[in-house]
Design an enzyme around this catalytic site. Structure first.
Site, PDB file in Angstrom:
ATOM      1  N   ASN A  62       0.848  -1.196   0.000  1.00 12.24           N
ATOM      2  CA  ASN A  62       0.000   0.000   0.000  1.00 12.24           C
ATOM      3  C   ASN A  62       0.884   1.246   0.000  1.00 12.24           C
ATOM      4  OD1 ASN A  62       0.635   0.701   2.837  1.00 12.24           O
ATOM      5  ND2 ASN A  62      -0.362  -1.258   3.198  1.00 12.24           N
ATOM      6  N   ASP A  64      -4.473  -6.444   4.989  1.00  8.26           N
ATOM      7  CA  ASP A  64      -5.620  -7.208   5.492  1.00  8.26           C
ATOM      8  C   ASP A  64      -5.711  -8.569   4.805  1.00  8.26           C
ATOM      9  OD1 ASP A  64      -6.471  -5.090   7.091  1.00  8.26           O
ATOM     10  OD2 ASP A  64      -7.495  -4.131   5.412  1.00  8.26           O
ATOM     11  N   LYS A 124     -14.295  -0.315  16.154  1.00  6.65           N
ATOM     12  CA  LYS A 124     -12.962  -0.946  16.174  1.00  6.65           C
ATOM     13  C   LYS A 124     -12.355  -0.896  17.566  1.00  6.65           C
ATOM     14  CE  LYS A 124     -11.162  -0.375  11.534  1.00  6.65           C
ATOM     15  NZ  LYS A 124     -10.371   0.464  10.657  1.00  6.65           N
ATOM     16  N   PHE A 175      -4.842   2.921  14.788  1.00  3.57           N
ATOM     17  CA  PHE A 175      -5.155   3.993  13.852  1.00  3.57           C
ATOM     18  C   PHE A 175      -6.253   3.504  12.919  1.00  3.57           C
ATOM     19  CE2 PHE A 175      -2.358   7.740  13.841  1.00  3.57           C
ATOM     20  CZ  PHE A 175      -1.563   7.410  14.929  1.00  3.57           C
TER      21      PHE A 175
END
Ligand code: FMN
Length: 401
Positions: free
Chosen positions: A206, A275, A333, A319
């Site tokens: 990413n 992920d 979360k 985060f």
């Protein structure tokens, strides 16, 4: 005794530096003043000499006999160089390595902390040249005390007015006496993007630059923590003196964190961990014989959730980059992963990855929400640590430490 070299450059606000000298002197700090030629058009060296009780340096080639080579001896002696007020000109010179007078030369020769308080006309301050130069100097690690908004001497109204002397004084004191509130705390910070291997040469990754995690590690080190930066792929550089461990994949990062998790006081997960991973990593480089092929991805481990499950007394901070329903997703979360804080970034207005600034909203386990506003990543890091420190203090008080 602490030593400040106060560099006064040629703006109308030069007279305000007189008050700064007297504030510093009252706190038993030695002040050596240097003035550019233009600054002397606004205030006389005699005023600074009287207040500082030191000779004032007005020219690199006309040095007081008391110094060996003034720009070198002061560069070595100084704890802080403060440029107040800083003209567009001195900021430009510093950003481009020009050293054609005492102030620009000494700053280049010093290892001391450098603080810059700009003051100038609103249009000058907003100009891309000045803003680029400021960004460059910030990235080098110089501290800025940003100008305030108001009516300027030229009659314009807007940003550019020298920050109030109290604020400049406070920032100088912070540089002279840095707070070590994280001393004795072991902290893991993760940063950067992890990679999911596809074949021996290819990876899925990413765009994380690692800037936020690096800013946190630096702020923690400056505040006395024993910090380890466990990082994936980074495009930003890590300052000297920070312990680093490279962990390129999700699995490696998990392994490296778990190695020291039991012995750690807090973990700040600023890394962008993948992920998904490729179900079957090809042993050999995938050939381009086919026009298309399908990669099957499977969910990878949720490191943060795992840490939440194993948590004893650690403070756990995650985060979240969200493009919609920021608060609902962040709070969900926080709860599901058993975190103490979650720092949420709204990415709907453009990606935060790689940018110099962000705008964090911090959600705490007790329901408290704090919006930091748009700040540099370094400033956001310190704000986040301030909030974490409140929780550390609360816990220390409950356990009677
Ligand atoms: C009346 C007057 C006021 C000025 N005020 C400022 C100011 O506030 N900020 C600034 O960057 N330049 C200001 N300037 C321009 C600077 O003095 C000029 O750029 C000079 O070259 C700066 O030199 P120095 O950086 O070596 O001090 C002003 C000039 C004049 C004549």
């Amino acid at each position: 005794m602490k030593n400040v070299v106060l560099c006064v450059t040629g703006g109308v606000a030069a007279y305000k530096a007189l008050e700064l000298v007297s504030r510093l002197k009252k706190h038993n700090i030695n002040v050596d003043v240097a003035m550019t030629k233009s600054a002397q058009e606004f205030v006389t060296p005699l005023s600074f000499q009287s207040l500082s009780q030191n000779p004032v340096i007005t020219d690199m080639f006309d040095e007081p006999k008391a110094y060996e080579i003034a720009h070198i001896s002061l560069a070595k002696k100084a704890d802080v160089f403060a440029v107040v007020p800083a003209t567009a000109n001195i900021i430009g010179k510093m950003a481009h390595g020009i050293s054609d007078d005492f102030i620009s030369t000494s700053i280049m020769a010093t290892k001391a902390e450098v603080l810059i308080a700009p003051a100038m006309n609103t249009q000058m301050y907003a100009s891309p040249m000045v803003q680029e130069n400021i960004a460059k100097l910030k990235s080098i690690g110089y501290t800025f005390v940003s100008p305030g908004a108001g009516r300027l001497a030229c009659g314009d109204v807007g940003e550019g007015k020298l920050a109030v002397v109290d604020d400049i004084f406070d920032e100088i004191m912070k540089l002279l006496y840095p707070k070590k509130d994280f001393a004795g705390r072991k902290v893991i910070v993760t940063a950067g993007g992890t990679e999911a291997p596809v074949d021996p040469v290819r990876v899925l990754t990413n765009r994380s630059s690692g800037k936020m995690g690096i800013a946190l590690a630096k702020a923690l080190k400056d505040r006395g923590a024993d910090v380890t930066l466990i990082h994936g792929h980074l495009t930003a550089s890590v300052p000297d003196g920070i312990k680093t461990v490279s962990a390129l994949t999700n699995e490696q990062m998990d392994h490296e964190i778990l190695k020291c998790y039991d012995d750690t006081d807090m973990v700040i997960m600023a890394a962008a961990v993948s992920d998904f991973k490729v179900r079957e990593i090809s042993k050999h480089k995938i050939k381009k014989s086919e026009d298309s092929f399908t990669l099957e991805l499977v969910k990878d481990k949720d490191i943060l959730k795992g840490l939440g499950e194993k948590k004893k007394n650690q403070i756990l901070i995650g985060f979240a980059a969200e493009s919609q329903d920021l608060e609902a997703h962040a709070r969900e979360k926080l709860e599901r992963k058993n975190l103490d804080f979650i720092a949420a970034n709204d990415i709907s207005e453009g990606m935060v990855f790689g940018k110099e600034k962000n705008s964090i909203i911090l959600y705490a386990k007790d329901g408290k929400m704090t919006a930091f506003g748009e700040l540099s990543k370094e400033e956001s890091a310190h704000r986040l640590l301030d909030e974490i420190m409140k929780e550390v203090t609360r816990r220390d008080q409950t356990t009677g430490l």
